[in-house]
Design a protein around this motif. Structure first.
Motif, mmCIF file in Angstrom:
data_model
loop_
_atom_site.group_PDB
_atom_site.id
_atom_site.type_symbol
_atom_site.label_atom_id
_atom_site.label_comp_id
_atom_site.label_asym_id
_atom_site.label_seq_id
_atom_site.Cartn_x
_atom_site.Cartn_y
_atom_site.Cartn_z
ATOM 1 N N THR A 174 0.823 -1.204 0.000
ATOM 2 C CA THR A 174 0.000 0.000 0.000
ATOM 3 C C THR A 174 0.857 1.254 0.000
ATOM 4 O OG1 THR A 174 -1.769 -1.169 1.158
ATOM 5 C CG2 THR A 174 -1.820 1.233 1.241
ATOM 6 N N GLY A 175 1.890 1.286 0.823
ATOM 7 C CA GLY A 175 2.717 2.485 0.941
ATOM 8 C C GLY A 175 3.502 2.819 -0.303
ATOM 9 N N ALA A 176 3.788 1.823 -1.122
ATOM 10 C CA ALA A 176 4.577 2.038 -2.338
ATOM 11 C C ALA A 176 3.713 2.096 -3.596
ATOM 12 C CB ALA A 176 5.627 0.934 -2.487
ATOM 13 N N CYS A 177 2.404 1.915 -3.451
ATOM 14 C CA CYS A 177 1.466 1.936 -4.591
ATOM 15 C C CYS A 177 1.909 0.969 -5.686
ATOM 16 C CB CYS A 177 1.320 3.344 -5.154
ATOM 17 S SG CYS A 177 0.405 4.463 -4.076
ATOM 18 N N ARG A 178 2.152 -0.281 -5.275
ATOM 19 C CA ARG A 178 2.538 -1.294 -6.255
ATOM 20 C C ARG A 178 2.134 -2.667 -5.754
ATOM 21 N NH1 ARG A 178 9.163 -1.130 -5.462
ATOM 22 N NH2 ARG A 178 9.196 -1.802 -3.273
ATOM 23 N N VAL A 179 2.160 -3.636 -6.663
ATOM 24 C CA VAL A 179 1.936 -5.034 -6.307
ATOM 25 C C VAL A 179 3.170 -5.812 -6.699
ATOM 26 C CG1 VAL A 179 0.517 -7.079 -6.668
ATOM 27 C CG2 VAL A 179 -0.559 -4.827 -6.616
ATOM 28 N N ARG A 180 3.735 -6.532 -5.744
ATOM 29 C CA ARG A 180 4.949 -7.316 -5.963
ATOM 30 C C ARG A 180 4.596 -8.740 -6.357
ATOM 31 N NH1 ARG A 180 9.540 -4.754 -6.607
ATOM 32 N NH2 ARG A 180 10.841 -5.417 -4.884
ATOM 33 N N LYS A 181 5.526 -9.396 -7.017
ATOM 34 C CA LYS A 181 5.356 -10.765 -7.505
ATOM 35 C C LYS A 181 6.528 -11.591 -6.979
ATOM 36 C CE LYS A 181 4.965 -13.170 -11.991
ATOM 37 N NZ LYS A 181 4.862 -12.929 -13.460
ATOM 38 N N VAL A 182 6.233 -12.575 -6.137
ATOM 39 C CA VAL A 182 7.270 -13.423 -5.563
ATOM 40 C C VAL A 182 7.156 -14.805 -6.203
ATOM 41 C CG1 VAL A 182 8.312 -14.316 -3.468
ATOM 42 C CG2 VAL A 182 7.025 -12.160 -3.397
ATOM 43 N N SER A 183 8.146 -15.171 -7.015
ATOM 44 C CA SER A 183 8.107 -16.455 -7.717
ATOM 45 C C SER A 183 8.205 -17.607 -6.735
ATOM 46 C CB SER A 183 9.260 -16.535 -8.723
ATOM 47 O OG SER A 183 9.130 -15.553 -9.715
ATOM 48 N N LEU A 184 7.489 -18.676 -7.050
ATOM 49 C CA LEU A 184 7.522 -19.878 -6.236
ATOM 50 C C LEU A 184 8.083 -21.028 -7.064
ATOM 51 C CD1 LEU A 184 3.991 -19.579 -4.568
ATOM 52 C CD2 LEU A 184 6.196 -18.943 -3.579
ATOM 53 N N PRO A 185 8.992 -21.825 -6.489
ATOM 54 C CA PRO A 185 9.426 -21.803 -5.081
ATOM 55 C C PRO A 185 10.669 -20.984 -4.809
ATOM 56 C CG PRO A 185 10.243 -23.784 -6.111
ATOM 57 C CD PRO A 185 9.496 -23.032 -7.187
ATOM 58 N N ASP A 186 11.283 -20.362 -5.833
ATOM 59 C CA ASP A 186 12.616 -19.772 -5.646
ATOM 60 C C ASP A 186 12.615 -18.466 -4.860
ATOM 61 O OD1 ASP A 186 11.549 -18.940 -8.494
ATOM 62 O OD2 ASP A 186 12.961 -17.369 -7.913
ATOM 63 N N GLY A 187 11.488 -17.743 -4.813
ATOM 64 C CA GLY A 187 11.409 -16.545 -3.992
ATOM 65 C C GLY A 187 11.907 -15.277 -4.643
ATOM 66 N N ALA A 188 12.174 -15.292 -5.957
ATOM 67 C CA ALA A 188 12.617 -14.078 -6.642
ATOM 68 C C ALA A 188 11.497 -13.039 -6.635
ATOM 69 C CB ALA A 188 13.012 -14.403 -8.079
ATOM 70 N N VAL A 189 11.850 -11.798 -6.292
ATOM 71 C CA VAL A 189 10.861 -10.737 -6.151
ATOM 72 C C VAL A 189 10.983 -9.760 -7.314
ATOM 73 C CG1 VAL A 189 9.975 -8.888 -4.686
ATOM 74 C CG2 VAL A 189 10.953 -10.951 -3.642
ATOM 75 N N THR A 190 9.885 -9.555 -8.024
ATOM 76 C CA THR A 190 9.803 -8.577 -9.100
ATOM 77 C C THR A 190 8.496 -7.799 -8.935
ATOM 78 O OG1 THR A 190 8.783 -10.221 -10.560
ATOM 79 C CG2 THR A 190 11.175 -9.970 -10.706
ATOM 80 N N ASP A 191 8.257 -6.864 -9.843
ATOM 81 C CA ASP A 191 7.012 -6.114 -9.816
ATOM 82 C C ASP A 191 5.975 -6.784 -10.704
ATOM 83 O OD1 ASP A 191 7.832 -4.101 -8.086
ATOM 84 O OD2 ASP A 191 8.586 -2.833 -9.702
ATOM 85 N N LEU A 192 4.773 -6.959 -10.190
ATOM 86 C CA LEU A 192 3.657 -7.369 -11.032
ATOM 87 C C LEU A 192 2.998 -6.127 -11.630
ATOM 88 C CD1 LEU A 192 1.828 -9.694 -12.046
ATOM 89 C CD2 LEU A 192 0.363 -9.267 -10.059
ATOM 90 N N VAL A 193 2.692 -5.150 -10.786
ATOM 91 C CA VAL A 193 2.199 -3.847 -11.240
ATOM 92 C C VAL A 193 3.028 -2.801 -10.499
ATOM 93 C CG1 VAL A 193 0.189 -2.385 -11.572
ATOM 94 C CG2 VAL A 193 -0.117 -4.854 -11.417
ATOM 95 N N PRO A 194 3.958 -2.124 -11.179
ATOM 96 C CA PRO A 194 4.962 -1.330 -10.477
ATOM 97 C C PRO A 194 4.527 0.053 -10.018
ATOM 98 C CG PRO A 194 5.388 -1.319 -12.829
ATOM 99 C CD PRO A 194 4.242 -2.264 -12.609
ATOM 100 N N ASP A 195 3.596 0.697 -10.691
ATOM 101 C CA ASP A 195 3.318 2.090 -10.372
ATOM 102 C C ASP A 195 1.830 2.359 -10.530
ATOM 103 O OD1 ASP A 195 3.642 4.730 -9.699
ATOM 104 O OD2 ASP A 195 4.313 5.360 -11.682
ATOM 105 N N LEU A 196 1.082 2.045 -9.485
ATOM 106 C CA LEU A 196 -0.353 2.249 -9.507
ATOM 107 C C LEU A 196 -0.693 3.721 -9.278
ATOM 108 C CD1 LEU A 196 -1.300 -0.868 -7.389
ATOM 109 C CD2 LEU A 196 -2.018 -0.487 -9.757
ATOM 110 N N PRO A 197 -1.793 4.203 -9.840
ATOM 111 C CA PRO A 197 -2.190 5.595 -9.625
ATOM 112 C C PRO A 197 -2.887 5.820 -8.287
ATOM 113 C CG PRO A 197 -3.775 4.521 -11.048
ATOM 114 C CD PRO A 197 -2.679 3.512 -10.802
ATOM 115 N N ALA A 198 -3.099 4.738 -7.563
ATOM 116 C CA ALA A 198 -3.846 4.808 -6.306
ATOM 117 C C ALA A 198 -3.265 3.803 -5.323
ATOM 118 C CB ALA A 198 -5.331 4.531 -6.558
ATOM 119 N N PHE A 199 -3.730 3.873 -4.068
ATOM 120 C CA PHE A 199 -3.242 2.974 -3.027
ATOM 121 C C PHE A 199 -3.966 1.628 -3.110
ATOM 122 C CE2 PHE A 199 -2.636 7.263 -1.297
ATOM 123 C CZ PHE A 199 -1.290 7.217 -0.962
#
Length: 304
Positions: A174-199
């Motif tokens: 919520t604080g960063a206005c984005r949704v993160r994507k954590v791959s399973l099972p390796d745990g790599a973190v990327t952005d699913l939606v990086p820059d939302l216009p809202a919280f």
């Protein structure tokens, strides 16, 4: 796209923050006084399912039970038949939960859930956004009760969802206005939606296989300014009456994305009698939305 026709359904409690819909079209939600209620989609019949004694937020099916993230009581299982409440956990990895918030359940019963912050509880959620804290964490609980950290350092960790193939877990910051994507099972973190216009707040996987993301309020320019102030001035802002602090806007929205983060549907606008859209659930072409602060649930259809 603007919202089309929206039905606003009254409920008998403040802040039906998340929503869950069963096969009969009944809506489950938790309200501020601790009750889990079940209502028909027209609001004419409302039943009390259970009382957690806390502040229920995220709610999911877990077999015949309801999995409830309670901001005060922890991670719970609720039996909707008799109202029994069982505590699954109040801490993980040596730290008590400060703000248990939202969850997703895998096919094998593994639970992925968020503890939003390590500093501020639900009554001080605005303080966490002002301070831009990065104490949120995403935790995994296996069916045998083992807890592991999926990722941490999140700015107000919030909604959680799994795609149909469970190849990753999505978590809203919520604080960063984005949704993160954590791959399973390796745990790599990327952005699913990086820059939302809202919280973003809660997120969920619809019957359409898309990940639906709430848009609680447009970004607040005054909040961005406050975040840049020195710590003593940020504290002074936090101590102001709420009406003088940076405030959410009335416009709300939802968007649906596929597993690559491509936006498939987007709705936004003001809804009479409804604001602070914090929960969304798609089922068979209908959208059910919850609110942190109103006494209403909003229901509309997925745009064709």
């Amino acid at each position: 796209m603007r919202f089309g026709q929206v039905t606003v359904v009254q409920v008998n409690g403040d802040g039906p923050e998340d929503v869950l819909v069963d096969g009969e079209g009944r809506v489950y939600t938790g309200v501020a006084d601790g009750r889990i209620i079940r209502t028909s989609d027209d609001g004419r019949r409302i039943e009390v399912v259970a009382d957690t004694g806390g502040r229920p937020l995220g709610i999911e099916f877990y077999g015949d039970d309801l999995l409830v993230c309670d901001a005060r009581a922890g991670l719970l299982l609720v039996n909707p038949a008799d109202g029994a409440v069982r505590v699954l956990a109040t801490e993980a990895l040596g730290k008590p939960f400060v703000f248990c918030n939202n969850a997703a359940v895998a096919a094998d019963g593994t639970i992925f859930f968020t503890d939003s912050t390590e500093r501020f509880g639900i009554d001080k959620w605005r303080d966490d956004l002002i301070e831009s804290e990065t104490g949120g964490r995403l935790i995994r609980r296996t069916p045998d009760g083992e807890m592991t950290l999926v990722t941490d350092g999140l700015q107000f960790a919030n909604g959680v969802a799994l795609p149909p193939d469970e190849s990753f877990v999505a978590v809203a910051e919520t604080g960063a206005c984005r949704v993160r994507k954590v791959s399973l099972p390796d745990g790599a973190v990327t952005d699913l939606v990086p820059d939302l216009p809202a919280f973003p707040d809660n997120i969920s996987t619809g019957s359409d296989g898309l990940i639906w993301i709430t848009q609680t309020s447009p970004k607040v320019p005054a909040l961005d300014l406050v975040r840049k102030l020195p710590a003593p001035l940020r504290l002074a802002v936090r101590r102001l009456p709420l009406w003088l602090q940076p405030a959410p806007g009335r416009e709300v929205g939802v968007l649906a994305v596929d597993a690559d983060g491509t936006v498939v549907h987007e709705l936004r606008g003001e809804i009479d009698g409804f604001h602070m859209l914090t929960g969304v659930r798609e089922r068979d072409g209908k959208l059910y939305c919850g609110s942190l602060e109103d006494r209403t649930i909003a229901i509309t259809t997925v745009p064709s």
